[in-house]
Design an enzyme around this catalytic site. Sequence first.
Site, short mmCIF file in Angstrom:
data_model
loop_
_atom_site.label_atom_id
_atom_site.label_comp_id
_atom_site.label_asym_id
_atom_site.label_seq_id
_atom_site.Cartn_x
_atom_site.Cartn_y
_atom_site.Cartn_z
N ALA A 10 0.76 -4.04 1.02
CA ALA A 10 0.94 -5.44 0.61
C ALA A 10 1.47 -6.33 1.73
O ALA A 10 1.47 -7.55 1.59
CB ALA A 10 1.89 -5.52 -0.59
N ARG A 15 3.49 -9.86 12.70
CA ARG A 15 3.56 -9.51 14.13
C ARG A 15 2.19 -9.19 14.72
O ARG A 15 2.03 -9.10 15.93
CB ARG A 15 4.52 -8.34 14.34
N LYS A 22 -2.80 -6.87 7.60
CA LYS A 22 -2.56 -5.82 8.59
C LYS A 22 -3.36 -4.55 8.29
O LYS A 22 -3.95 -3.94 9.20
CB LYS A 22 -1.07 -5.49 8.66
N GLU A 155 19.68 2.94 5.14
CA GLU A 155 18.99 1.98 6.00
C GLU A 155 19.88 1.60 7.18
O GLU A 155 21.12 1.57 7.07
CB GLU A 155 18.61 0.73 5.22
N ASN A 369 -40.55 -6.62 9.88
CA ASN A 369 -40.18 -6.21 8.53
C ASN A 369 -39.59 -7.31 7.66
O ASN A 369 -39.44 -7.15 6.46
CB ASN A 369 -39.18 -5.05 8.60
#
Length: 450
Positions: A10, A15, A22, A155, A369
Amino acid sequence: MATALIVLAAGQGTRMNSDLPKVLHELGGLPLFAHALASGASLAPERAVLVAGHGAQAVTKAAATLDAEVEVVIQAEQLGTAHAVDQARAALTDFSGDAFVLYGDTPFIRPETLEAMAEARAGGADVVVLGFEADDPGRYGRLVMNGQELLRIVEFKDASDDERAITLCNSGVLAADTELLFELIAAVSNENASGEYYLTDIVGVARDRGLRAEAVTCAEAETLGINTRAELAAAEAQFQAMKRDEALENGVTLVARDSVFFAADTVIGRDAIIEPNVVFGPGVTVESGARIRAFSHLEGCHVSRGAVIGPYARLRPGAELAEGAKVGNFVEIKNAVIDTGAKVNHLSYIGDAFVGEAANIGAGTITCNYDGVFKHHTHIGANTFIGSDTMLVAPVTVGDGAMTATGTVVTEDIEPGAMAIGRARQSNKDGFATKLFEKLRALKAAQKGH
């Protein structure tokens, strides 16, 4: 155990500096997200859900072109990875089994790695996370372990100095029972430095419920995520190196290894020879013993044993070359069968056609063609001889053993064994060239005099 894939795709990818989502940027001729689906295919998933957001319409269209059955769901707001996975809840309401969460911008996860995660699930782990030892942990999330058990994922923004010193990092890939996964996500909060719902928080929620979390590790190269054009270029180089090594190991000769470029699904048989500067687009199979000569481009085609292509040839989708067929320099084949031993050696276009066994197509031949609206078929029989500079205006049939004279425009069917001559009668005018040039030179001299 039944398996479902949830592929997160998503992100906008700002960047990348691109209008294209992306995950639609290509690696090995396929969109990035298709590589994640291909890795997960080793688990024989019963369901696959792609979570799209930015450019969802384009992503959905691309997903529809894949062989795999993929359901696309939309994450309208990007509120974190747990929120993204939760968008697949409705699509998997009736599914019972394990869910594997993959990322559309992480194309190098090996099937063997996912199988190791499945084994960990089968061994009793309720949640399995994929980790890696990072040379430079940077801003990756850290895996806090107690022996084999995963205690929590922190994190970088929320990590203490001691936790930031850990080098075992989180790839983001995980597996759990589908029903349990969504139960754990429902308990995740966004009380963190980013105000997002982190998928990684399900590990702590699981442990609070007395469940077991484990980590499976892989090489850092597998976890390479793509966020910039430079990273995409590096990924393409890594991908091509892998495909070249695979071809060499399978007994393919690459005359100039680093000049050959493969697509993700290129299949080349043993003892095939690939000369320098050959490019394979998606959907190419080259059988054993074929030779692809220098500077040729192939896509969506099949080349049989002993066939020779190029140099400077182009095979487009639908090109089917039988054993021993030859396609030479500056020849383009599209949606056409070139039967056993047939030759199209020079400067020709054969499209929407059948060329019979042992036929010889002369230089400069064109199958006309397309009438501007419809495509039409040309049938060229076995053992025919098509003279140089023949225009075959489709729909038209050339019977077995027939031939055309050089420069012929064929607008009617040719019976087997017949010869067609369809060109203007030549008329020679004695002395005309000399007189014409004298007149032109005089005119040029007069212009210079002014």
